[in-house]
Scaffold this active site. Structure first.
Site, PDB file in Angstrom:
ATOM      1  N   SER A 143      12.466   0.131  -0.875  1.00 28.05           N
ATOM      2  CA  SER A 143      12.389  -0.537   0.435  1.00 28.05           C
ATOM      3  C   SER A 143      13.725  -1.011   0.561  1.00 28.05           C
ATOM      4  CB  SER A 143      11.519  -1.718   0.508  1.00 28.05           C
ATOM      5  OG  SER A 143      11.642  -2.492   1.728  1.00 28.05           O
ATOM      6  N   TYR A 157       8.496  -9.436  -3.514  1.00 31.67           N
ATOM      7  CA  TYR A 157       8.544  -8.092  -3.144  1.00 31.67           C
ATOM      8  C   TYR A 157       9.815  -7.501  -3.128  1.00 31.67           C
ATOM      9  CZ  TYR A 157       7.897  -3.902   0.211  1.00 31.67           C
ATOM     10  OH  TYR A 157       7.884  -2.643   0.564  1.00 31.67           O
TER      11      TYR A 157
HETATM   12  P1  NAP Z   1      -0.092   0.891   3.307  1.00 31.88           P
HETATM   13  O1  NAP Z   1      -0.196   1.461   4.641  1.00 31.88           O
HETATM   14  O2  NAP Z   1      -0.666  -0.751   2.959  1.00 31.88           O
HETATM   15  O3  NAP Z   1      -0.984   1.544   2.142  1.00 31.88           O
HETATM   16  C1  NAP Z   1      -0.705   1.357   0.788  1.00 31.88           C
HETATM   17  C2  NAP Z   1      -1.235   2.550  -0.061  1.00 31.88           C
HETATM   18  O4  NAP Z   1      -1.256   2.138  -1.579  1.00 31.88           O
HETATM   19  C3  NAP Z   1      -2.922   2.645   0.046  1.00 31.88           C
HETATM   20  O5  NAP Z   1      -3.061   3.893   0.076  1.00 31.88           O
HETATM   21  C4  NAP Z   1      -3.478   1.904  -0.896  1.00 31.88           C
HETATM   22  O6  NAP Z   1      -4.929   2.497  -1.308  1.00 31.88           O
HETATM   23  C5  NAP Z   1      -2.661   2.386  -1.962  1.00 31.88           C
HETATM   24  N1  NAP Z   1      -2.474   1.339  -3.267  1.00 31.88           N
HETATM   25  C6  NAP Z   1      -2.116  -0.023  -3.141  1.00 31.88           C
HETATM   26  N2  NAP Z   1      -2.147  -0.542  -4.271  1.00 31.88           N
HETATM   27  C7  NAP Z   1      -2.678   0.582  -5.289  1.00 31.88           C
HETATM   28  C8  NAP Z   1      -2.824   0.597  -6.690  1.00 31.88           C
HETATM   29  N3  NAP Z   1      -2.580  -0.437  -7.627  1.00 31.88           N
HETATM   30  N4  NAP Z   1      -3.186   1.725  -7.099  1.00 31.88           N
HETATM   31  C9  NAP Z   1      -3.387   2.837  -6.456  1.00 31.88           C
HETATM   32  N5  NAP Z   1      -3.193   2.823  -5.091  1.00 31.88           N
HETATM   33  C10 NAP Z   1      -2.581   1.703  -4.557  1.00 31.88           C
HETATM   34  O7  NAP Z   1       1.535   0.768   2.968  1.00 31.88           O
HETATM   35  P2  NAP Z   1       2.636   1.691   3.260  1.00 31.88           P
HETATM   36  O8  NAP Z   1       3.356   0.746   4.355  1.00 31.88           O
HETATM   37  O9  NAP Z   1       2.346   3.211   3.523  1.00 31.88           O
HETATM   38  O10 NAP Z   1       3.457   1.603   1.776  1.00 31.88           O
HETATM   39  C11 NAP Z   1       3.932   2.862   1.117  1.00 31.88           C
HETATM   40  C12 NAP Z   1       5.047   2.501   0.322  1.00 31.88           C
HETATM   41  O11 NAP Z   1       6.145   2.245   0.962  1.00 31.88           O
HETATM   42  C13 NAP Z   1       5.029   1.112  -0.368  1.00 31.88           C
HETATM   43  O12 NAP Z   1       5.654   1.320  -1.816  1.00 31.88           O
HETATM   44  C14 NAP Z   1       5.771   0.076   0.341  1.00 31.88           C
HETATM   45  O13 NAP Z   1       6.285  -1.164  -0.451  1.00 31.88           O
HETATM   46  C15 NAP Z   1       6.855   1.079   0.943  1.00 31.88           C
HETATM   47  N6  NAP Z   1       7.441   0.507   2.247  1.00 31.88           N
HETATM   48  C16 NAP Z   1       6.947   0.258   3.391  1.00 31.88           C
HETATM   49  C17 NAP Z   1       7.441  -0.240   4.401  1.00 31.88           C
HETATM   50  C18 NAP Z   1       6.692  -0.275   5.771  1.00 31.88           C
HETATM   51  O14 NAP Z   1       7.286  -0.967   6.499  1.00 31.88           O
HETATM   52  N7  NAP Z   1       5.343   0.392   5.843  1.00 31.88           N
HETATM   53  C19 NAP Z   1       8.814  -0.331   4.363  1.00 31.88           C
HETATM   54  C20 NAP Z   1       9.553  -0.250   3.023  1.00 31.88           C
HETATM   55  C21 NAP Z   1       8.741   0.235   2.071  1.00 31.88           C
HETATM   56  P3  NAP Z   1      -6.058   2.048  -0.508  1.00 31.88           P
HETATM   57  O15 NAP Z   1      -6.022   2.470   0.779  1.00 31.88           O
HETATM   58  O16 NAP Z   1      -7.320   2.453  -1.541  1.00 31.88           O
HETATM   59  O17 NAP Z   1      -5.901   0.507  -0.260  1.00 31.88           O
END
Ligand code: NAP
Length: 248
Positions: A143, A157
């Site tokens: 991130s 985080y």
């Molecule tokens: P999200 O929409 O909240 O989705 C999270 C995903 O991770 C879901 O599929 C969830 O499964 C799964 N998950 C969470 N904990 C887990 C575990 N312990 N074991 C297996 N699966 C797990 O998140 P996102 O925004 O797409 O983020 C994805 C990645 O991008 C993360 O690493 C986040 O830090 C990074 N990121 C996101 C942003 C942003 O603005 N969105 C920015 C920077 C970085 P369930 O559906 O079963 O809950």
């Protein structure tokens, strides 16, 4: 050679977009989730109905036994793994460090950092040319918070993503002559459910005007960068970072 990919946390958000795009690019896909089976099954059905090949498995990727079982399922159902995306991650409610408790830090570090260590180890066991594998490629989803520190919101985080960056650099050098490339993407404000977990579902819209591009990013825009880093087009890239931040 058949391409096979595991994307951790691919039931929703960036992981789900990456799973769909990977299938379009000819990968067999293992979709992983922790609680949301219905969302994972929908991704799998969509991929299979469009002529791709996908399965899903529940696994908490911060648990060693779950990760070992997940990789054994891939070995059995899909064959040799060629690509891994360490995408699963969480953030918790916005607050200052002085208000945080140790249980929160343990959850954040286990979900965001330990998960990368565990899945990368299992992937290397299978990919490393020194171990008889055919090589492969790993992309870690870090991130931009690793650069900004997220003060007043979630410094824990941000620190976990700093750890992912250091892990990416070190691991990339460690396995560079074993046919494995390791890179990372650093998304900024992307429209997914993760912001609701932080207590502010509309966070991207609140902050988008502060960005040079004046808009948030989409999960598909991150997925394209991940798939490019995994691909042979990025064959001389390892230990590199692609920031997807609209210019931030
Ligand atoms: P999200 O929409 O909240 O989705 C999270 C995903 O991770 C879901 O599929 C969830 O499964 C799964 N998950 C969470 N904990 C887990 C575990 N312990 N074991 C297996 N699966 C797990 O998140 P996102 O925004 O797409 O983020 C994805 C990645 O991008 C993360 O690493 C986040 O830090 C990074 N990121 C996101 C942003 C942003 O603005 N969105 C920015 C920077 C970085 P369930 O559906 O079963 O809950």
């Amino acid at each position: 050679m058949q391409k096979t990919i595991l994307i951790t946390g691919s039931s929703r958000g960036i992981g789900a977009s990456t799973a769909r795009l990977a299938a379009l690019q000819g990968y067999q896909v293992m979709v992983n989730y922790i609680t949301n089976q219905q969302a994972a099954l929908k991704i799998v059905d969509d991929i299979n109905q469009n002529g791709g090949k996908a399965s899903c498995q529940q696994a908490d990727v911060s648990s060693e036994s779950d990760v070992v079982a997940l990789f054994q399922t891939i070995d059995r159902q899909l064959g040799p793994l060629t690509a891994l995306v360490n995408n699963a991650g969480i953030l918790e409610h916005q607050m200052r460090v002085e208000q945080m408790d140790v249980e929160r830090w343990q959850r954040v570090l286990a979900s965001n950092v330990l998960s990368c260590f565990l899945c990368s180890r299992e992937a290397i066991h299978r990919m490393s040319q020194k171990r008889g594998g055919a090589g492969g490629s790993i992309v870690n989803v870090s991130s931009i918070a690793a650069r900004t520190g997220s003060p007043g919101e979630y410094v824990d985080y941000a620190a976990s993503k700093g750890a992912v960056d250091a892990f990416t650099l070190g691991l990339a050098k460690e396995v560079a002559d074993e046919g494995i490339r390791v890179n990372a993407v650093r998304p900024g404000f992307i429209y997914t459910d993760i912001h609701a977990s932080g207590g502010e579902p509309n966070r991207v819209d609140r902050l988008k005007d502060s960005l040079p591009m004046k808009r948030g990013g989409t999960p598909d825009e991150v997925a394209h960068a991940i798939l490019w880093l995994l691909s042979d087009e990025a064959s001389y890239c390892t230990g590199t970072f692609l920031d997807l931040t609209g210019g931030r």
